[in-house]
Structure formats: structure tokens, C-alpha cells
Design an enzyme around this catalytic site. Sequence first.
Site, PDB file in Angstrom:
ATOM      1  N   HIS A  57      44.845  89.581  17.650  1.00  0.00           N
ATOM      2  CA  HIS A  57      45.659  90.593  16.969  1.00  0.00           C
ATOM      3  C   HIS A  57      47.110  90.544  17.446  1.00  0.00           C
TER       4      HIS A  57
ATOM      5  N   TYR B 253      45.333 100.192  11.987  1.00  0.00           N
ATOM      6  CA  TYR B 253      43.941 100.572  12.278  1.00  0.00           C
ATOM      7  C   TYR B 253      43.474 101.715  11.378  1.00  0.00           C
TER       8      TYR B 253
ATOM      9  N   GLU C 198      45.840  95.854  23.286  1.00  0.00           N
ATOM     10  CA  GLU C 198      46.955  95.193  22.599  1.00  0.00           C
ATOM     11  C   GLU C 198      48.299  95.727  23.105  1.00  0.00           C
TER      12      GLU C 198
ATOM     13  N   ARG D 209      48.445  80.652  10.604  1.00  0.00           N
ATOM     14  CA  ARG D 209      47.420  79.876  11.320  1.00  0.00           C
ATOM     15  C   ARG D 209      47.798  79.846  12.793  1.00  0.00           C
ATOM     16  N   GLN D 210      46.782  79.612  13.635  1.00  0.00           N
ATOM     17  CA  GLN D 210      47.038  79.512  15.064  1.00  0.00           C
ATOM     18  C   GLN D 210      47.063  78.037  15.475  1.00  0.00           C
TER      19      GLN D 210
ATOM     20  N   SER E 114      47.230  75.793  19.240  1.00  0.00           N
ATOM     21  CA  SER E 114      47.303  75.820  20.700  1.00  0.00           C
ATOM     22  C   SER E 114      48.579  75.120  21.136  1.00  0.00           C
TER      23      SER E 114
ATOM     24  N   VAL F 259      40.896  67.209  17.820  1.00  0.00           N
ATOM     25  CA  VAL F 259      42.170  67.882  18.066  1.00  0.00           C
ATOM     26  C   VAL F 259      42.006  69.017  19.091  1.00  0.00           C
TER      27      VAL F 259
ATOM     28  N   THR G 213      44.250  69.727  22.364  1.00  0.00           N
ATOM     29  CA  THR G 213      45.587  70.332  22.527  1.00  0.00           C
ATOM     30  C   THR G 213      45.693  71.290  23.716  1.00  0.00           C
TER      31      THR G 213
HETATM   32  C1  LIG Z   1      42.977  79.723  18.562  1.00  0.00           C
HETATM   33  C2  LIG Z   1      43.166  78.571  17.604  1.00  0.00           C
HETATM   34  C3  LIG Z   1      43.837  77.425  18.012  1.00  0.00           C
HETATM   35  C4  LIG Z   1      43.980  76.343  17.151  1.00  0.00           C
HETATM   36  N1  LIG Z   1      44.665  75.236  17.580  1.00  0.00           N
HETATM   37  C5  LIG Z   1      44.818  74.179  16.743  1.00  0.00           C
HETATM   38  C6  LIG Z   1      45.532  73.010  17.180  1.00  0.00           C
HETATM   39  O1  LIG Z   1      46.015  72.936  18.310  1.00  0.00           O
HETATM   40  N2  LIG Z   1      45.671  71.983  16.295  1.00  0.00           N
HETATM   41  C7  LIG Z   1      45.142  72.042  15.030  1.00  0.00           C
HETATM   42  O2  LIG Z   1      45.309  71.076  14.272  1.00  0.00           O
HETATM   43  N3  LIG Z   1      44.449  73.135  14.607  1.00  0.00           N
HETATM   44  C8  LIG Z   1      44.309  74.204  15.424  1.00  0.00           C
HETATM   45  N4  LIG Z   1      43.631  75.334  14.979  1.00  0.00           N
HETATM   46  C9  LIG Z   1      43.162  75.372  13.587  1.00  0.00           C
HETATM   47  C10 LIG Z   1      44.310  75.854  12.688  1.00  0.00           C
HETATM   48  O3  LIG Z   1      44.627  77.203  12.975  1.00  0.00           O
HETATM   49  C11 LIG Z   1      43.929  75.801  11.219  1.00  0.00           C
HETATM   50  O4  LIG Z   1      42.688  76.437  11.027  1.00  0.00           O
HETATM   51  C12 LIG Z   1      43.858  74.378  10.695  1.00  0.00           C
HETATM   52  O5  LIG Z   1      45.138  73.754  10.823  1.00  0.00           O
HETATM   53  C13 LIG Z   1      43.432  74.363   9.219  1.00  0.00           C
HETATM   54  O6  LIG Z   1      44.313  75.164   8.508  1.00  0.00           O
HETATM   55  P1  LIG Z   1      44.688  74.823   6.991  1.00  0.00           P
HETATM   56  O7  LIG Z   1      45.512  75.945   6.489  1.00  0.00           O
HETATM   57  O8  LIG Z   1      45.219  73.453   6.876  1.00  0.00           O
HETATM   58  O9  LIG Z   1      43.273  74.833   6.309  1.00  0.00           O
HETATM   59  P2  LIG Z   1      42.646  76.035   5.464  1.00  0.00           P
HETATM   60  O10 LIG Z   1      43.308  76.128   4.157  1.00  0.00           O
HETATM   61  O11 LIG Z   1      42.611  77.241   6.341  1.00  0.00           O
HETATM   62  O12 LIG Z   1      41.166  75.501   5.285  1.00  0.00           O
HETATM   63  C14 LIG Z   1      40.319  75.355   6.416  1.00  0.00           C
HETATM   64  C15 LIG Z   1      38.996  74.750   5.965  1.00  0.00           C
HETATM   65  O13 LIG Z   1      38.355  75.624   5.047  1.00  0.00           O
HETATM   66  C16 LIG Z   1      38.050  74.922   3.867  1.00  0.00           C
HETATM   67  N5  LIG Z   1      38.199  75.820   2.699  1.00  0.00           N
HETATM   68  C17 LIG Z   1      39.299  76.533   2.361  1.00  0.00           C
HETATM   69  N6  LIG Z   1      39.065  77.205   1.219  1.00  0.00           N
HETATM   70  C18 LIG Z   1      37.809  76.894   0.828  1.00  0.00           C
HETATM   71  C19 LIG Z   1      36.998  77.266  -0.258  1.00  0.00           C
HETATM   72  N7  LIG Z   1      37.444  78.094  -1.200  1.00  0.00           N
HETATM   73  N8  LIG Z   1      35.749  76.736  -0.325  1.00  0.00           N
HETATM   74  C20 LIG Z   1      35.284  75.890   0.630  1.00  0.00           C
HETATM   75  N9  LIG Z   1      36.018  75.519   1.681  1.00  0.00           N
HETATM   76  C21 LIG Z   1      37.247  76.010   1.783  1.00  0.00           C
HETATM   77  C22 LIG Z   1      39.077  73.789   3.797  1.00  0.00           C
HETATM   78  O14 LIG Z   1      38.619  72.712   3.012  1.00  0.00           O
HETATM   79  C23 LIG Z   1      39.207  73.411   5.233  1.00  0.00           C
HETATM   80  O15 LIG Z   1      38.194  72.516   5.619  1.00  0.00           O
HETATM   81  C24 LIG Z   1      43.471  76.412  15.836  1.00  0.00           C
HETATM   82  C25 LIG Z   1      42.806  77.582  15.424  1.00  0.00           C
HETATM   83  C26 LIG Z   1      42.656  78.645  16.285  1.00  0.00           C
HETATM   84  C27 LIG Z   1      41.951  79.895  15.820  1.00  0.00           C
HETATM   85  C1  HEM Z   2      38.147  98.099  15.141  1.00  0.00           C
HETATM   86  C2  HEM Z   2      38.898  97.387  14.313  1.00  0.00           C
HETATM   87  C3  HEM Z   2      38.930  95.890  14.243  1.00  0.00           C
HETATM   88  C4  HEM Z   2      37.980  94.974  14.596  1.00  0.00           C
HETATM   89  C5  HEM Z   2      36.600  95.217  15.178  1.00  0.00           C
HETATM   90  C6  HEM Z   2      38.515  93.664  14.313  1.00  0.00           C
HETATM   91  C7  HEM Z   2      37.843  92.469  14.538  1.00  0.00           C
HETATM   92  C8  HEM Z   2      38.389  91.222  14.363  1.00  0.00           C
HETATM   93  C9  HEM Z   2      37.710  89.981  14.694  1.00  0.00           C
HETATM   94  C10 HEM Z   2      36.316  89.864  15.266  1.00  0.00           C
HETATM   95  C11 HEM Z   2      38.558  88.966  14.399  1.00  0.00           C
HETATM   96  C12 HEM Z   2      38.292  87.469  14.594  1.00  0.00           C
HETATM   97  C13 HEM Z   2      38.756  87.091  15.978  1.00  0.00           C
HETATM   98  C14 HEM Z   2      38.510  85.639  16.283  1.00  0.00           C
HETATM   99  O1  HEM Z   2      39.364  84.832  15.963  1.00  0.00           O
HETATM  100  O2  HEM Z   2      37.467  85.330  16.843  1.00  0.00           O
HETATM  101  C15 HEM Z   2      39.769  89.557  13.877  1.00  0.00           C
HETATM  102  C16 HEM Z   2      40.843  88.840  13.411  1.00  0.00           C
HETATM  103  C17 HEM Z   2      41.835  89.412  12.659  1.00  0.00           C
HETATM  104  N1  HEM Z   2      42.083  90.749  12.509  1.00  0.00           N
HETATM  105 FE1  HEM Z   2      40.986  92.260  13.215  1.00  0.00          FE
HETATM  106  N2  HEM Z   2      39.769  93.800  13.780  1.00  0.00           N
HETATM  107  C18 HEM Z   2      40.046  95.134  13.719  1.00  0.00           C
HETATM  108  C19 HEM Z   2      41.218  95.691  13.262  1.00  0.00           C
HETATM  109  C20 HEM Z   2      42.200  94.989  12.605  1.00  0.00           C
HETATM  110  C21 HEM Z   2      43.366  95.573  12.009  1.00  0.00           C
HETATM  111  C22 HEM Z   2      43.728  97.044  12.053  1.00  0.00           C
HETATM  112  C23 HEM Z   2      44.050  94.561  11.411  1.00  0.00           C
HETATM  113  C24 HEM Z   2      45.331  94.712  10.627  1.00  0.00           C
HETATM  114  C25 HEM Z   2      45.388  94.604   9.338  1.00  0.00           C
HETATM  115  C26 HEM Z   2      43.338  93.327  11.670  1.00  0.00           C
HETATM  116  C27 HEM Z   2      43.727  92.067  11.257  1.00  0.00           C
HETATM  117  C28 HEM Z   2      43.143  90.891  11.671  1.00  0.00           C
HETATM  118  C29 HEM Z   2      43.615  89.585  11.248  1.00  0.00           C
HETATM  119  C30 HEM Z   2      44.769  89.298  10.295  1.00  0.00           C
HETATM  120  C31 HEM Z   2      42.797  88.655  11.879  1.00  0.00           C
HETATM  121  C32 HEM Z   2      42.849  87.118  11.736  1.00  0.00           C
HETATM  122  C33 HEM Z   2      41.995  86.816  10.542  1.00  0.00           C
HETATM  123  C34 HEM Z   2      42.023  85.407  10.075  1.00  0.00           C
HETATM  124  O3  HEM Z   2      42.671  84.545  10.679  1.00  0.00           O
HETATM  125  O4  HEM Z   2      41.358  85.198   9.044  1.00  0.00           O
HETATM  126  N3  HEM Z   2      42.220  93.632  12.390  1.00  0.00           N
HETATM  127  N4  HEM Z   2      39.638  90.926  13.876  1.00  0.00           N
END
Ligand SMILES: Cc1cc2nc3c(=O)[nH]c(=O)nc-3n(C[C@H](O)[C@H](O)[C@H](O)COP(=O)(O)OP(=O)(O)OC[C@H]3O[C@@H](n4cnc5c(N)ncnc54)[C@H](O)[C@@H]3O)c2cc1C
Ligand code: HEM
Length: 397
Positions: A85, A95, A137, A204-205, A207, A274, A277
Site C-alpha cells: 500500500h 479505507y 502504513e 507495476r512494482q 525490485s 528475473v 533482481t
Molecule cells: C514486489 C514485486 C516485484 C517485482 N519485481 C520485478 C522485477 O524486478 N522485474 C520484472 O520484470 N518484474 C517484476 N515484477 C513483476 C511486474 O510488477 C509486472 O507484474 C510484470 O512486469 C508484468 O507486468 P505487465 O504489465 O507487463 O503485464 P500485465 O499486463 O500485468 O500481465 C501480467 C500477466 O497476466 C496476463 N494477463 C493479463 N490480462 C489477462 C487476461 N485478460 N487474461 C489472461 N491473462 C491475462 C498477461 O498475459 C501476463 O502474463 C515484480 C512484481 C512485484 C509484485
Molecule cells: C482492510 C482493508 C484492505 C485489505 C485487507 C487489503 C488487502 C490487500 C492485499 C492482500 C493486497 C495484495 C498484496 C500483495 O501484493 O500480496 C492488496 C493490494 C492492493 N491494495 Fe489493498 N487492502 C485493503 C485496503 C485497500 C485500500 C483502502 C486501497 C485503496 C484504494 C487498496 C488498494 C490496493 C492496491 C491498489 C493494491 C495493489 C493491487 C494490484 O497490484 O493489483 N487496498 N491489498
Amino acid sequence: MLSTSARPIIEATVPVLLANGEAITRHFYNRMFNAHPALKNLFNMGNQAVGEQPQALARAVYAFAAHMDKPEVIGPVLDRIAHKHVSLGITPAQYTIVGRHLLASLGEVLGEAVTPEVAAAWDEVYWLMATELVAREARLYQERNWHAGQPWLEMEVAAREAVSADALAFTLKPLEGQPVPDFVPGQYLSVALPIPELGLTQVRQYSLSNAPGEAGLRITVKRVAATATTPAGQVSNRLHASLHVGDLLRVGPPAGDFQLKDGGAPVVLISAGVGITPMLSILNHLARHQPGRPVVFAHAGTDAAHYAHRFEAEALLDALPQAAYHLWLENPAGAPQAQPGRMDLAQLPAQPADAEYYLCGPLPFMQAQRRTLLARGVVSAQIHYEVFGPDLFAELG
Ligand SMILES: Cc1cc2nc3c(=O)[nH]c(=O)nc-3n(C[C@H](O)[C@H](O)[C@H](O)COP(=O)(O)OP(=O)(O)OC[C@H]3O[C@@H](n4cnc5c(N)ncnc54)[C@H](O)[C@@H]3O)c2cc1C
Ligand code: HEM
């Protein structure tokens, strides 16, 4: 603390929530995005499409309700969410929005089973969890000198380098007068990119792959190609196609509970693809500050061409006198150090009892390595992991 009237209701209805959790959270996201379309810019629409974020939310609420009296179980779950978050700049006011739509969805999906007493008990659970998260947070924002809701940082791309056949490293420098955000090796940051065809920004995140204290932040992005059944990744492809030296990128504050632990305990890094990283950040940090710390680097991949940062990792390992290197490639051609096939940690010499293990790679890979480590007597508290997506890994039972 949950009230005495709510407790038996929660205990009785946790199984119902578990059985319907994903349906409830899916309904919730549709409801919330209809009322607040701007929130779509914050959520990963790919995770929504494949159902991973709804699952992650459902599991987190379930875990909290089932284990709220056990801080050792629930603490790490809350920490991971709070870091995510904070990387997204989530505010306390949001929230209220999430709570309103989540609790309304409970009634709309489960119907008459949600009596006023059941609704009140779950309202209590939501707000207990929200209060815990908001407090964590607030602490994390304060440590970063960041205010929830402030605009994200603009950083300039100072370098763009191909580090494998399908990965690019981008070095980001702060604009004039801004400090380089600090971080702990292992952490990530969120990047926000406009996606014109969606009419949205997507976050997107990534590392951080360099060491803290350098002149910039480096991220390494693997291009997610389309397959026969899945579309090309939205953000990774756009970063590859259109982010060049001199461009600006919007980033959130570095965060993440996957962090190299201080002290001198031996470090065992286990990665695939990957997932290298965060390990690279740790190796860079050790080379600068703790070159004598024992480290094992075990890595797996498909082939030498797709081994991101191979030469940097190998140079760092050469410079660390206490480092051991184990490499597995499905096709080992061109990499004399590699063993053919998949990683087999049973081949590693036994590690000291105080060694800390850091895992990063695809979920099935991490589950397999974790099983091997546990079978070899490693304590689960000494195994740390990073999931490159919503966390569906944690054992919540
Ligand atoms: C903490 C963390 C650290 C990370 N670090 C790295 C890093 O260091 N390097 C790195 O390269 N990535 C890293 N990632 C992953 C990165 O955040 C992205 O998830 C990655 O780059 C893919 O994003 P994208 O937008 O290109 O793909 P997206 O558009 O998010 O798609 C992801 C996958 O979902 C599938 N998908 C999407 N839509 C659909 C649909 N409608 N039906 C079926 N499948 C679907 C896609 O085909 C793809 O395989 C990290 C993620 C996290 C959470
Ligand atoms: C009690 C309340 C909440 C719970 C239990 C909760 C839980 C979670 C969990 C489990 C994740 C995934 C974490 C992971 O990466 O493993 C997440 C991601 C996230 N949360 Fe929350 N959340 C809460 C409130 C909120 C609020 C208030 C917001 C604001 C709109 C929010 C926005 C997001 C977003 C944007 C992500 C990343 C989602 C993605 O990348 O698809 N959350 N949260």
C-alpha cells in the site's frame, strides 16, 4: 480487540466467507470501480482479469478474521500488505471507500445470510484490520518522509541497458535538487505509466537491482511476451518500447517487507529467472559493505541468453571471498558453471543453523525450493520470499 458479541458470529461465518471470498471480492471491485472509476488507475487490471487480486484480498481478510489473536501469524500478512500500500501511496480516506463497498458486497452476494448482526460483526473486523494497516502504513510513510496522497516522484532515465535477451535495466536519477530515495536491499518500487489504449495509468512494482547509496535507482524489467492464450504484458512491453534515456518516469516510495537482514548471518539467495533482481541488490550491497559475509547464490533459468545480469552477478561473486555459486540452466550451452536442468537444492552443502534464506521466482519454483529447505531442517522463520504478483504463497492455515 474484537467485541464479545461479534466473536461467535465471526467464528461461525468465517467458513462462509472462505467459501465465497472470491465471489464477494470480485463483486466488490466491480461495485467500487463503477462508483470510483479513477481507482482503476491504482489497481493492476491484469491481476483483476485473472482473479489474483480478488483472491489475495479475500485470503487476507480471511486470515485476519481467523488469526487476529495470533500476531505471529497475522503480523507478516499485514506487513506485506502495508508495504505494498505504501509503495502505491494509499491514503487513510480510501479505507472508508473500500470498507463501504466491501461490506455492501457481503450482503449483496450472500443475501439473507447477512443479518444485521452478521453485517455489524464483519464491519468490526474490517475496521480492526483497516486500523492496523493504517497505523503500519503511517509508520512506513514517516520513515520515508512521504505523505500519503502526495504526488509521486518524477525520476529521469539516466541509462537503459539490455541485460539479457528479454530484460532491460533502467537507471533512474532524481531531478535537480531531489535526494535519491533510500531503500533496503530486497525492496521494490511502484512505477506508474499511462496506457493510452486503456485510457488509464497502470502501476507495476519492480525490485531495485542496485545497492542503496548509489547515485540512482536501478530497475530491471523483463518483457512479458504474449502466448497462445495470454496477452502481452501491458507495462513491461511499453517500458521496453518507449522508455528511453532522458524520459521521465513516475515512481512511488521504495517499500517491501522482503529485506536483507542486518548482522553477519550467512545469506542464501535462491532465485529463478528475473527473480534475480532483488538478489542482485543484495550482492551489490554485500560487495560494498560486508564483503566477508558468507553468501550462497543459487540461481536457475532457461538458458544463458535469458540469464539477466549474468556477468554482473558473476563478477560480484568473484569479488566476494566467502561466496559460493550454484547455477542450473535447462539448456546449459554457453555457461560452463551451469548444471543442466532444474534447481536441486539437495545438492547444496548443509548451511550453518543461523543462515537466512531469500527466495524469489515463479510461485511453483519457490514452493518446491521451500519444501526442500524444510525437509533439510531449515526453520520456516528463516525463509523469506518475494512474489512478483499478489501474494498467493503465504501459508495461512
Ligand atoms: C514486489 C514485486 C516485484 C517485482 N519485481 C520485478 C522485477 O524486478 N522485474 C520484472 O520484470 N518484474 C517484476 N515484477 C513483476 C511486474 O510488477 C509486472 O507484474 C510484470 O512486469 C508484468 O507486468 P505487465 O504489465 O507487463 O503485464 P500485465 O499486463 O500485468 O500481465 C501480467 C500477466 O497476466 C496476463 N494477463 C493479463 N490480462 C489477462 C487476461 N485478460 N487474461 C489472461 N491473462 C491475462 C498477461 O498475459 C501476463 O502474463 C515484480 C512484481 C512485484 C509484485
Ligand atoms: C482492510 C482493508 C484492505 C485489505 C485487507 C487489503 C488487502 C490487500 C492485499 C492482500 C493486497 C495484495 C498484496 C500483495 O501484493 O500480496 C492488496 C493490494 C492492493 N491494495 Fe489493498 N487492502 C485493503 C485496503 C485497500 C485500500 C483502502 C486501497 C485503496 C484504494 C487498496 C488498494 C490496493 C492496491 C491498489 C493494491 C495493489 C493491487 C494490484 O497490484 O493489483 N487496498 N491489498
